[in-house]
Design an enzyme around this catalytic site. Sequence first.
Site, PDB file in Angstrom:
ATOM      1  N   ASP A  76      11.832   2.328  11.431  1.00 39.02           N
ATOM      2  CA  ASP A  76      12.199   3.720  11.153  1.00 39.02           C
ATOM      3  C   ASP A  76      11.633   4.565  12.286  1.00 39.02           C
ATOM      4  O   ASP A  76      10.427   4.837  12.328  1.00 39.02           O
ATOM      5  CB  ASP A  76      11.620   4.154   9.805  1.00 39.02           C
ATOM      6  CG  ASP A  76      12.030   5.564   9.420  1.00 39.02           C
ATOM      7  OD1 ASP A  76      12.533   6.315  10.288  1.00 39.02           O
ATOM      8  OD2 ASP A  76      11.831   5.930   8.247  1.00 39.02           O
ATOM      9  N   SER A 155      24.384  13.673  24.021  1.00 34.99           N
ATOM     10  CA  SER A 155      25.721  13.911  23.468  1.00 34.99           C
ATOM     11  C   SER A 155      26.320  15.160  24.096  1.00 34.99           C
ATOM     12  O   SER A 155      25.590  16.087  24.479  1.00 34.99           O
ATOM     13  CB  SER A 155      25.643  14.094  21.949  1.00 34.99           C
ATOM     14  OG  SER A 155      26.875  14.565  21.428  1.00 34.99           O
ATOM     15  N   TYR A 169      22.114  18.527  14.795  1.00 31.97           N
ATOM     16  CA  TYR A 169      22.376  17.366  15.646  1.00 31.97           C
ATOM     17  C   TYR A 169      22.563  17.809  17.095  1.00 31.97           C
ATOM     18  O   TYR A 169      21.965  17.243  18.012  1.00 31.97           O
ATOM     19  CB  TYR A 169      23.633  16.640  15.148  1.00 31.97           C
ATOM     20  CG  TYR A 169      24.108  15.517  16.050  1.00 31.97           C
ATOM     21  CD1 TYR A 169      23.554  14.242  15.943  1.00 31.97           C
ATOM     22  CD2 TYR A 169      25.107  15.725  16.999  1.00 31.97           C
ATOM     23  CE1 TYR A 169      23.983  13.215  16.762  1.00 31.97           C
ATOM     24  CE2 TYR A 169      25.540  14.700  17.824  1.00 31.97           C
ATOM     25  CZ  TYR A 169      24.969  13.446  17.696  1.00 31.97           C
ATOM     26  OH  TYR A 169      25.402  12.421  18.517  1.00 31.97           O
ATOM     27  N   LYS A 173      20.162  16.907  20.422  1.00 30.76           N
ATOM     28  CA  LYS A 173      20.668  16.233  21.612  1.00 30.76           C
ATOM     29  C   LYS A 173      20.423  17.076  22.872  1.00 30.76           C
ATOM     30  O   LYS A 173      20.160  16.527  23.955  1.00 30.76           O
ATOM     31  CB  LYS A 173      22.152  15.919  21.454  1.00 30.76           C
ATOM     32  CG  LYS A 173      22.450  14.882  20.377  1.00 30.76           C
ATOM     33  CD  LYS A 173      21.833  13.539  20.721  1.00 30.76           C
ATOM     34  CE  LYS A 173      22.202  12.464  19.721  1.00 30.76           C
ATOM     35  NZ  LYS A 173      21.687  11.124  20.097  1.00 30.76           N
TER      36      LYS A 173
END
Length: 263
Positions: A76, A155, A169, A173
């Site tokens: 993890d 990304s 998100y 990134k």
Amino acid sequence: MNQDFQEAVRDTPGGTAEGQVAVVTGGANGLGEVIVRRLHSGGCRVAVADLDGHAATALAEELDGTRATARGYAADVSIRAALEQLLADVLADFHGVHILVNNAARTQAKPLLEITPDELDAVMAVNFNGMFNACQIFGAYLAEHGYGRIVNMASLAGQNGGTATGGHYASSKGAIISATKVFARELAPRGVTVNAVSPGPQDSPMVRSIVGEENLESYRRTIPVGRLGNPAFIAEMVALLASPDAASVTGACWDANGGLYMR
């Protein structure tokens, strides 16, 4: 550079990373799996790390049932101690690490103003904290031995502010791209390169589910090259950055977005 590392990074045809040990987080499926398969086919010994330890082990056993060149690990990445344990386990099994690919990620398509603090923390814990802690932990080991390659998966969303996969998100990134430069500058004098790869929309189940099969053709027309990306090409970019030939490339963010973001 110690003798073991000199052996692992000796000149090979095409400057490949043959014989080196590569750790890939989030490596059991999706883009991570494609990267694992590419590195393994190029001669790397691969540690497949994933939250789903069973899937990681299954992929590793498919690649090499003898476990000599591929092993799976449950990890993890949102927990620093788990990353410390991962390094210890890989060293015990393979007696070295040369390449780290920070691919593990968490996404959540949700309107920006509806993201809760807990959701923000959960995404950042995997995407940014996991990358940062892994770069520290593995980077210290690589620097001690005078050689290493770190590749962080960024990304397009972190470059153009896209929120289709969630504003948290995209933010994580973008932070990865900045942190890549910081680690690159710090580790360069010690033989370790740190780079990022920033994919645009790929021909993957995740992208298809976000866009919707019924909208796929019209979506393709918004991409200058007229097609979704190929995950296999992203894996080739990672493999090149992970190779000895990429010694002069550090602090870079390599784009593969079909022309959606140009700079």
